[in-house]
Write a protein that holds these residues in place. Structure first.
Motif, PDB file in Angstrom:
ATOM      1  N   VAL A 199      -5.260   7.491   0.337  1.00 14.94           N
ATOM      2  CA  VAL A 199      -5.787   6.365   1.120  1.00 14.94           C
ATOM      3  C   VAL A 199      -4.724   5.284   1.264  1.00 14.94           C
ATOM      4  N   GLU A 200      -3.999   4.987   0.187  1.00 14.85           N
ATOM      5  CA  GLU A 200      -2.971   3.952   0.241  1.00 14.85           C
ATOM      6  C   GLU A 200      -1.829   4.337   1.171  1.00 14.85           C
ATOM      7  N   VAL A 201      -1.343   5.556   1.070  1.00 19.42           N
ATOM      8  CA  VAL A 201      -0.208   5.969   1.905  1.00 19.42           C
ATOM      9  C   VAL A 201      -0.629   6.053   3.373  1.00 19.42           C
ATOM     10  N   VAL A 202      -1.757   6.678   3.656  1.00 18.92           N
ATOM     11  CA  VAL A 202      -2.205   6.793   5.043  1.00 18.92           C
ATOM     12  C   VAL A 202      -2.485   5.407   5.624  1.00 18.92           C
ATOM     13  N   GLY A 203      -3.242   4.592   4.897  1.00 19.37           N
ATOM     14  CA  GLY A 203      -3.529   3.241   5.373  1.00 19.37           C
ATOM     15  C   GLY A 203      -2.270   2.418   5.539  1.00 19.37           C
ATOM     16  N   GLY A 204      -1.347   2.520   4.583  1.00 18.34           N
ATOM     17  CA  GLY A 204      -0.099   1.770   4.655  1.00 18.34           C
ATOM     18  C   GLY A 204       0.756   2.178   5.840  1.00 18.34           C
ATOM     19  N   VAL A 205       0.866   3.459   6.080  1.00 15.18           N
ATOM     20  CA  VAL A 205       1.680   3.934   7.209  1.00 15.18           C
ATOM     21  C   VAL A 205       1.041   3.518   8.537  1.00 15.18           C
ATOM     22  N   LEU A 206      -0.292   3.623   8.638  1.00 12.49           N
ATOM     23  CA  LEU A 206      -0.962   3.178   9.863  1.00 12.49           C
ATOM     24  C   LEU A 206      -0.729   1.681  10.095  1.00 12.49           C
ATOM     25  N   LEU A 207      -0.767   0.910   9.030  1.00 14.74           N
ATOM     26  CA  LEU A 207      -0.518  -0.525   9.174  1.00 14.74           C
ATOM     27  C   LEU A 207       0.937  -0.814   9.530  1.00 14.74           C
ATOM     28  N   LEU A 208       1.858  -0.150   8.885  1.00 12.66           N
ATOM     29  CA  LEU A 208       3.277  -0.416   9.152  1.00 12.66           C
ATOM     30  C   LEU A 208       3.671  -0.040  10.581  1.00 12.66           C
ATOM     31  N   THR A 209       3.142   1.066  11.070  1.00  8.90           N
ATOM     32  CA  THR A 209       3.483   1.485  12.428  1.00  8.90           C
ATOM     33  C   THR A 209       2.632   0.791  13.478  1.00  8.90           C
ATOM     34  N   GLY A 210       1.450   0.344  13.074  1.00 14.93           N
ATOM     35  CA  GLY A 210       0.543  -0.259  14.037  1.00 14.93           C
ATOM     36  C   GLY A 210      -0.164   0.761  14.896  1.00 14.93           C
ATOM     37  N   TRP A 211      -0.138   2.008  14.514  1.00 17.69           N
ATOM     38  CA  TRP A 211      -0.837   3.066  15.233  1.00 17.69           C
ATOM     39  C   TRP A 211      -2.218   3.192  14.603  1.00 17.69           C
ATOM     40  N   TYR A 212      -3.273   2.929  15.374  1.00 22.22           N
ATOM     41  CA  TYR A 212      -4.629   2.829  14.839  1.00 22.22           C
ATOM     42  C   TYR A 212      -4.643   1.858  13.655  1.00 22.22           C
ATOM     43  N   ALA A 213      -4.087   0.693  13.898  1.00 20.48           N
ATOM     44  CA  ALA A 213      -3.928  -0.314  12.840  1.00 20.48           C
ATOM     45  C   ALA A 213      -5.267  -0.737  12.247  1.00 20.48           C
ATOM     46  N   PHE A 242       2.010   9.230  -6.219  1.00 13.45           N
ATOM     47  CA  PHE A 242       2.335  10.638  -5.967  1.00 13.45           C
ATOM     48  C   PHE A 242       3.575  11.091  -6.730  1.00 13.45           C
ATOM     49  N   LEU A 243       4.577  10.240  -6.810  1.00 14.10           N
ATOM     50  CA  LEU A 243       5.891  10.676  -7.279  1.00 14.10           C
ATOM     51  C   LEU A 243       6.192  10.382  -8.742  1.00 14.10           C
ATOM     52  N   ASN A 244       5.553   9.396  -9.328  1.00  9.91           N
ATOM     53  CA  ASN A 244       5.914   8.957 -10.667  1.00  9.91           C
ATOM     54  C   ASN A 244       4.827   9.327 -11.666  1.00  9.91           C
ATOM     55  N   GLU A 245       5.160  10.180 -12.600  1.00  8.36           N
ATOM     56  CA  GLU A 245       4.188  10.638 -13.590  1.00  8.36           C
ATOM     57  C   GLU A 245       3.687   9.493 -14.475  1.00  8.36           C
ATOM     58  N   GLY A 246       4.560   8.547 -14.783  1.00 11.52           N
ATOM     59  CA  GLY A 246       4.150   7.392 -15.578  1.00 11.52           C
ATOM     60  C   GLY A 246       3.118   6.545 -14.847  1.00 11.52           C
ATOM     61  N   THR A 247       3.314   6.378 -13.544  1.00 12.05           N
ATOM     62  CA  THR A 247       2.342   5.629 -12.739  1.00 12.05           C
ATOM     63  C   THR A 247       1.014   6.369 -12.700  1.00 12.05           C
ATOM     64  N   GLN A 248       1.061   7.682 -12.583  1.00 12.71           N
ATOM     65  CA  GLN A 248      -0.175   8.474 -12.589  1.00 12.71           C
ATOM     66  C   GLN A 248      -0.930   8.312 -13.903  1.00 12.71           C
ATOM     67  N   THR A 249      -0.212   8.384 -15.009  1.00 10.20           N
ATOM     68  CA  THR A 249      -0.836   8.243 -16.328  1.00 10.20           C
ATOM     69  C   THR A 249      -1.448   6.862 -16.499  1.00 10.20           C
ATOM     70  N   ASN A 250      -0.714   5.828 -16.103  1.00 12.34           N
ATOM     71  CA  ASN A 250      -1.212   4.461 -16.214  1.00 12.34           C
ATOM     72  C   ASN A 250      -2.442   4.251 -15.336  1.00 12.34           C
ATOM     73  N   LEU A 282       0.832  -1.209   0.000  1.00 10.36           N
ATOM     74  CA  LEU A 282       0.000   0.000   0.000  1.00 10.36           C
ATOM     75  C   LEU A 282       0.865   1.257   0.000  1.00 10.36           C
ATOM     76  N   THR A 283       1.845   1.288   0.888  1.00  8.15           N
ATOM     77  CA  THR A 283       2.714   2.459   0.984  1.00  8.15           C
ATOM     78  C   THR A 283       3.516   2.645  -0.298  1.00  8.15           C
ATOM     79  N   PHE A 284       4.034   1.550  -0.840  1.00  9.29           N
ATOM     80  CA  PHE A 284       4.841   1.632  -2.055  1.00  9.29           C
ATOM     81  C   PHE A 284       4.017   2.154  -3.230  1.00  9.29           C
TER      82      PHE A 284
END
Length: 141
Positions: free
Chosen positions: A62-76, A31-39, A23-25
């Motif tokens: 949603v992916e970054v927030v959910g991924g970070v919450l899962l990775l840290t286990g804060w409000y998992a 956010f960072l890769n224009e090719g990924t955004q276009t695809n 999710l985080t990846f």
């Protein structure tokens, strides 16, 4: 049951990593890769979603927030709920879109299923061993 309650389960830690890393990846790549955004924009268009250019940033957030919450286990459990919602949409896209028509293909079909099942386990059991929820809510001896 509190939203932050959890048990010291290793399987919850593994499930958090299995769902949080992709999710985080993929959210960061949106956010960072224009090719990924276009695809991704083309894929959402092929799935029939309105305003795919706006939905890219909603999905990435949603992916970054959910991924970070899962990775840290804060409000998992909240992170897991975000992951479940995101993966249900991803499964819909995988079932409706012929990825050979998308500019760069798509992720493997097993990935959203794996993330969904892992997130459901975290939603059920909590953050588990190594989570901030466990560290912050356990009672002092």
């Amino acid at each position: 049951m509190s939203i932050r309650s959890t048990q010291p389960l290793v399987r919850s830690l593994v499930a958090r990593l299995i769902s949080g890393i992709p999710l985080t990846f993929f959210g960061t790549m949106k956010f960072l890769n224009e090719g990924t955004q276009t695809n991704f924009q083309a894929t959402l268009g092929l799935a029939g979603f309105p305003q795919p250019d706006l939905l890219i940033f909603v999905a990435a957030t949603v992916e970054v927030v959910g991924g970070v919450l899962l990775l840290t286990g804060w409000y998992a459990r909240i992170g897991a709920l975000l992951a479940v919602a995101e993966m249900l949409v991803a499964l819909y896209v995988h079932l409706t879109v012929d990825f050979s028509l998308a500019p760069a293909g798509g992720p493997p079909h097993w990935l959203p299923v794996t993330v969904l099942l892992s997130a459901l386990l975290v939603l059920w059991t909590g953050g588990g061993r190594g989570s901030l929820d466990r560290h912050l809510t356990r009672s002092a001896p």
